[in-house]
Design a protein around this motif. Structure first.
Motif, PDB file in Angstrom:
ATOM      1  N   GLU A  15     -33.882 -16.549  37.983  1.00 56.42           N
ATOM      2  CA  GLU A  15     -32.966 -15.537  38.183  1.00 56.42           C
ATOM      3  C   GLU A  15     -31.943 -15.300  37.123  1.00 56.42           C
ATOM      4  O   GLU A  15     -31.582 -14.333  36.538  1.00 56.42           O
ATOM      5  CB  GLU A  15     -32.227 -15.559  39.584  1.00 56.42           C
ATOM      6  CG  GLU A  15     -33.060 -15.332  40.735  1.00 56.42           C
ATOM      7  CD  GLU A  15     -33.807 -14.192  40.835  1.00 56.42           C
ATOM      8  OE1 GLU A  15     -33.221 -13.095  40.297  1.00 56.42           O
ATOM      9  OE2 GLU A  15     -35.070 -14.089  41.272  1.00 56.42           O
ATOM     10  N   THR A  16     -31.285 -16.316  36.842  1.00 55.52           N
ATOM     11  CA  THR A  16     -30.274 -16.337  35.762  1.00 55.52           C
ATOM     12  C   THR A  16     -31.031 -15.648  34.289  1.00 55.52           C
ATOM     13  O   THR A  16     -30.422 -15.115  33.500  1.00 55.52           O
ATOM     14  CB  THR A  16     -29.911 -18.004  35.182  1.00 55.52           C
ATOM     15  OG1 THR A  16     -30.274 -18.854  36.416  1.00 55.52           O
ATOM     16  CG2 THR A  16     -28.288 -17.865  35.138  1.00 55.52           C
ATOM     17  N   ILE A  23     -33.544 -14.023  33.982  1.00 61.71           N
ATOM     18  CA  ILE A  23     -33.873 -12.601  34.096  1.00 61.71           C
ATOM     19  C   ILE A  23     -32.739 -11.611  33.823  1.00 61.71           C
ATOM     20  O   ILE A  23     -32.834 -10.828  33.250  1.00 61.71           O
ATOM     21  CB  ILE A  23     -34.718 -12.269  35.353  1.00 61.71           C
ATOM     22  CG1 ILE A  23     -36.162 -13.100  35.142  1.00 61.71           C
ATOM     23  CG2 ILE A  23     -34.825 -10.581  35.466  1.00 61.71           C
ATOM     24  CD1 ILE A  23     -36.974 -12.984  36.722  1.00 61.71           C
ATOM     25  N   LYS A  24     -31.624 -12.191  34.393  1.00 58.88           N
ATOM     26  CA  LYS A  24     -30.472 -11.595  34.200  1.00 58.88           C
ATOM     27  C   LYS A  24     -29.983 -11.428  32.730  1.00 58.88           C
ATOM     28  O   LYS A  24     -29.707 -10.493  32.257  1.00 58.88           O
ATOM     29  CB  LYS A  24     -29.343 -12.230  35.229  1.00 58.88           C
ATOM     30  CG  LYS A  24     -28.484 -11.322  35.809  1.00 58.88           C
ATOM     31  CD  LYS A  24     -27.510 -11.923  36.818  1.00 58.88           C
ATOM     32  CE  LYS A  24     -26.109 -12.079  36.268  1.00 58.88           C
ATOM     33  NZ  LYS A  24     -25.498 -13.165  37.338  1.00 58.88           N
ATOM     34  N   ASP A  25     -30.138 -12.595  32.164  1.00 61.63           N
ATOM     35  CA  ASP A  25     -29.699 -12.742  30.659  1.00 61.63           C
ATOM     36  C   ASP A  25     -30.788 -11.573  29.786  1.00 61.63           C
ATOM     37  O   ASP A  25     -29.933 -11.016  29.038  1.00 61.63           O
ATOM     38  CB  ASP A  25     -29.923 -14.147  30.278  1.00 61.63           C
ATOM     39  CG  ASP A  25     -29.020 -15.020  30.690  1.00 61.63           C
ATOM     40  OD1 ASP A  25     -27.959 -14.469  31.084  1.00 61.63           O
ATOM     41  OD2 ASP A  25     -29.042 -16.232  30.581  1.00 61.63           O
ATOM     42  N   LYS A  50     -31.979  -9.047  30.981  1.00 62.46           N
ATOM     43  CA  LYS A  50     -31.695  -7.583  31.099  1.00 62.46           C
ATOM     44  C   LYS A  50     -30.291  -7.381  30.427  1.00 62.46           C
ATOM     45  O   LYS A  50     -30.145  -5.961  30.009  1.00 62.46           O
ATOM     46  CB  LYS A  50     -31.370  -7.556  32.831  1.00 62.46           C
ATOM     47  CG  LYS A  50     -32.462  -7.192  33.630  1.00 62.46           C
ATOM     48  CD  LYS A  50     -32.343  -6.872  34.888  1.00 62.46           C
ATOM     49  CE  LYS A  50     -33.684  -6.564  35.922  1.00 62.46           C
ATOM     50  NZ  LYS A  50     -33.484  -6.898  37.185  1.00 62.46           N
ATOM     51  N   THR A  51     -29.510  -8.269  30.334  1.00 58.54           N
ATOM     52  CA  THR A  51     -28.191  -7.879  29.487  1.00 58.54           C
ATOM     53  C   THR A  51     -28.740  -7.665  28.110  1.00 58.54           C
ATOM     54  O   THR A  51     -27.978  -6.966  27.137  1.00 58.54           O
ATOM     55  CB  THR A  51     -27.012  -8.931  29.716  1.00 58.54           C
ATOM     56  OG1 THR A  51     -27.748 -10.295  29.006  1.00 58.54           O
ATOM     57  CG2 THR A  51     -26.543  -9.184  30.769  1.00 58.54           C
ATOM     58  N   ASN A  57     -36.959  -5.464  29.911  1.00 63.08           N
ATOM     59  CA  ASN A  57     -37.440  -5.346  31.542  1.00 63.08           C
ATOM     60  C   ASN A  57     -38.301  -6.441  31.464  1.00 63.08           C
ATOM     61  O   ASN A  57     -38.668  -7.171  30.604  1.00 63.08           O
ATOM     62  CB  ASN A  57     -37.727  -3.941  31.788  1.00 63.08           C
ATOM     63  CG  ASN A  57     -38.918  -3.675  30.767  1.00 63.08           C
ATOM     64  OD1 ASN A  57     -39.843  -4.507  30.497  1.00 63.08           O
ATOM     65  ND2 ASN A  57     -39.301  -2.141  30.454  1.00 63.08           N
TER      66      ASN A  57
END
Lengths: 231, 118
Positions: B94-95, B97-99, B101-102, B106
């Protein structure tokens, strides 16, 4: 069980008010950090607990009684400044503590001193400042007291020795006792604290569970302190 | 066991995660006895009450259990440990993927990059 109770306690020296309406309870089985900037009233509070100063108004109760002979038997106190005769040898110091305190565990003290490579024939005056502090802490922690009051126990020692001191405090801490540690070196001790008390200008400004503070404020106690007491 | 703690989380939570990791990595094996509260406390210089709290949480999650009079042990149940490992992997992902995304990537871009990396 409330072991120490401050009830509307104030203390003034002349016209200068050092402590203002302190209400505070300390329970058994917890390690308390008394944290505050220089001159905030930490040492005054500690001296009142130990019966060395009298409150100007309000009350302090130790195990339900005012400080006196009985409270001295159950409180082991490490003062900010040394009161020991520097001409003493370690062996004499051990004898001194044995004479004064029924709860002093000589074997424990010798074991802890041995770990520090301090000999019984060593004289206090020949020790470095840090070693003197360690010796005194060992003596204080070798009593089987109900409350340990440590005023700036890590002030004069290097970071590696701080770890040794924290270890000594933790190994000798039992669930029936409490510890009150005053310091401004917060980052070094915050991992061992249960409860954090912030004092500023003679008033308690925070008294809360250490992990609750971290959770609520999302920061270390050290950072919170720096924020709160920014000059 | 070295224990570095970060700022923003309660220490007992961080301890829970640390011990979980030790179990997943097999440093504490299935059925192993854990060090006592006192031992852990002096080992990592953390308040014994904090250790107690962390162990209580691990016990609630059934990752460890108490044998009366002889201490706390790592579960024998490999399935529980596997489950914990999956949860930890999921969190890390999750972390990650979040990184990504920033950075404006995608999921498809990320998968492509991962494949390129081999």
């Amino acid at each position: 069980m409330q072991f120490v109770q401050f009830q509307d306690l104030s203390k003034s020296f002349g016209t200068k008010e050092i402590l203002k309406d302190i209400n505070l309870d300390l329970e058994k089985g917890k390690i308390y950090g008394l944290l505050g900037p220089n001159g905030s009233g930490k040492t005054t509070m500690i001296k009142i607990i130990n019966g060395l100063l009298q409150p100007s108004s309000g009350k302090i109760l130790i195990n339900g009684c005012e400080p006196g002979i009985e409270s001295k038997k159950i409180i082991s106190y490490l003062p900010e400044r040394t009161y020991l005769n520097m001409n003493m040898k370690v062996s004499e110091l051990i004898q001194f503590f044995k004479d004064f305190y029924d709860d002093f565990d000589e074997k424990k003290a010798i074991k802890l001193l041995y770990k520090l490579k301090i000999k019984e024939t060593d004289q206090l005056k020949n020790m470095s400042k840090g070693t003197k502090e360690k010796v005194q802490l060992v003596m204080v922690m070798s009593r089987k007291a109900d409350l340990y009051v440590l005023d700036e126990p890590i002030g004069g020692v290097d970071p590696a020795s701080r770890d040794y001191i924290l270890e000594t405090i933790l190994t000798n801490f039992n669930e029936d006792a409490s510890i009150l540690i005053s310091t401004h070196l917060i980052s070094d001790i915050e991992k061992i604290l249960d409860q954090v008390i912030f004092i500023n200008q003679g008033k308690i400004v925070l008294n809360e569970d250490a992990d609750t503070i971290r959770k609520k404020k999302k920061t270390t106690i050290d950072k919170l302190f720096r924020e709160e007491f920014k000059c | 066991m070295e224990f570095q703690f970060d700022d923003d989380k309660p220490i007992y939570k961080q301890l829970v995660e640390k011990i979980k990791l030790e179990i997943v990595l097999g440093h504490f094996k299935r059925g192993d006895k854990l060090p006592s509260v006192r031992e852990l406390s002096t080992m990592i210089r953390v308040n014994p009450n904090t250790i107690q709290r962390a162990l209580a949480e691990l016990e609630e999650e059934k990752l460890i259990y108490t044998k009366r009079t002889s201490g706390k042990f790592v579960t024998e149940d490999g399935e529980i440990i596997h489950q914990v490992m999956k949860e930890m992997a999921k969190e890390k992902m999750e972390t990650f993927i979040k990184d990504m995304k920033t950075l404006g990537l995608n999921i498809d871009d990320v998968i492509k990059l991962l494949k390129e990396r081999k």
